[in-house]
Scaffold this motif. Structure first.
Motif, short mmCIF file in Angstrom:
data_model
loop_
_atom_site.label_atom_id
_atom_site.label_comp_id
_atom_site.label_asym_id
_atom_site.label_seq_id
_atom_site.Cartn_x
_atom_site.Cartn_y
_atom_site.Cartn_z
N ASP A 32 108.64 76.27 57.48
CA ASP A 32 108.74 76.05 59.01
C ASP A 32 107.04 76.72 59.28
O ASP A 32 106.48 77.51 58.56
CB ASP A 32 109.57 76.83 59.64
CG ASP A 32 109.59 78.09 59.54
OD1 ASP A 32 108.98 78.88 60.50
OD2 ASP A 32 110.22 78.62 58.83
N ALA A 33 106.51 76.21 60.62
CA ALA A 33 105.42 76.59 60.95
C ALA A 33 105.46 76.25 62.39
O ALA A 33 106.07 75.57 62.93
CB ALA A 33 104.03 75.82 60.30
N ILE A 34 104.85 77.26 63.08
CA ILE A 34 104.77 77.40 64.60
C ILE A 34 103.30 77.08 65.07
O ILE A 34 102.38 77.90 64.32
CB ILE A 34 105.25 78.48 65.20
CG1 ILE A 34 106.77 78.64 65.01
CG2 ILE A 34 104.88 78.59 66.72
CD1 ILE A 34 107.30 80.01 65.25
N CYS A 35 102.68 76.26 65.80
CA CYS A 35 101.43 76.29 66.47
C CYS A 35 101.40 76.47 67.94
O CYS A 35 102.27 75.60 68.63
CB CYS A 35 100.80 74.87 66.02
SG CYS A 35 99.18 74.67 66.72
N TRP A 36 100.78 77.19 68.28
CA TRP A 36 100.60 77.55 69.80
C TRP A 36 99.29 76.70 70.37
O TRP A 36 98.50 77.01 70.06
CB TRP A 36 100.66 79.00 70.24
CG TRP A 36 101.81 79.71 70.03
CD1 TRP A 36 102.03 80.38 68.67
CD2 TRP A 36 103.05 79.66 70.95
NE1 TRP A 36 103.46 80.80 69.00
CE2 TRP A 36 103.77 80.60 70.21
CE3 TRP A 36 103.18 79.16 71.99
CZ2 TRP A 36 105.06 80.85 70.75
CZ3 TRP A 36 104.37 79.53 72.62
CH2 TRP A 36 105.41 80.30 72.15
N LEU A 37 99.56 75.64 71.18
CA LEU A 37 98.52 75.00 71.81
C LEU A 37 98.44 75.56 73.38
O LEU A 37 99.24 76.16 74.00
CB LEU A 37 99.06 73.50 72.05
CG LEU A 37 99.17 72.83 70.76
CD1 LEU A 37 99.75 71.20 71.05
CD2 LEU A 37 98.10 72.87 69.93
N VAL A 55 102.86 80.67 59.90
CA VAL A 55 103.38 79.66 58.58
C VAL A 55 104.17 80.19 57.71
O VAL A 55 103.98 81.39 57.16
CB VAL A 55 102.08 78.81 57.71
CG1 VAL A 55 102.56 78.05 56.69
CG2 VAL A 55 101.09 78.55 58.64
N HIS A 56 105.32 79.56 57.27
CA HIS A 56 106.22 80.19 56.39
C HIS A 56 106.54 78.95 55.19
O HIS A 56 107.29 77.94 55.52
CB HIS A 56 107.40 80.44 56.99
CG HIS A 56 107.29 81.67 58.02
ND1 HIS A 56 107.26 81.31 59.43
CD2 HIS A 56 106.91 82.95 58.03
CE1 HIS A 56 106.91 82.13 60.18
NE2 HIS A 56 106.65 83.12 59.24
N GLY A 57 106.08 79.16 54.06
CA GLY A 57 106.51 78.36 52.81
C GLY A 57 105.62 77.23 52.70
O GLY A 57 105.87 76.41 51.43
N TYR A 58 104.85 76.90 53.67
CA TYR A 58 103.91 75.49 53.42
C TYR A 58 102.92 75.86 52.54
O TYR A 58 102.12 77.19 52.33
CB TYR A 58 103.52 74.80 54.54
CG TYR A 58 104.55 74.24 55.25
CD1 TYR A 58 105.15 72.83 54.86
CD2 TYR A 58 104.82 74.70 56.56
CE1 TYR A 58 106.15 72.18 55.52
CE2 TYR A 58 105.83 74.19 57.29
CZ TYR A 58 106.56 72.93 56.65
OH TYR A 58 107.29 72.38 57.53
#
Length: 89
Positions: free
Chosen positions: A40-45, A52-55
């Motif tokens: 998973d990944a989170i991007c804040w716009l 980032v976790h695992g990519y």
């Protein structure tokens, strides 16, 4: 609340939040892996701040470009209750 935005061919799900009072929008990317877990990944716009976790680096290059190309739509939909509400579906 998180709203669906896009599902990719590899079952990667991309969702986004409603716009927060500070003007930020959380974009969440999740891909199932072969162990039964997820990357998973989170991007804040609009800041493009990433967690980032695992990519891999190449996967993240793809996701970063995808989010940059779609950020204007995601931000718009975040203010309208998601893509389904914006499309009056």
């Amino acid at each position: 609340m998180m709203y669906p935005y896009m599902t990719l061919n590899d079952d990667t799900e991309i969702t986004h939040s409603e716009m927060y009072p500070d003007g930020k929008v959380k974009v969440y990317i999740e891909t199932p892996d072969e162990t039964g877990g997820f990357h998973d990944a989170i991007c804040w716009l609009p800041d493009y701040t990433w967690e980032v976790h695992g990519y891999s680096e190449s996967e993240m290059m793809y996701f970063k470009q995808l989010i940059r190309d779609n950020a204007h739509l995601i931000i718009e939909f975040s203010q309208e209750g998601g893509i389904l509400n914006a499309a009056n579906i």
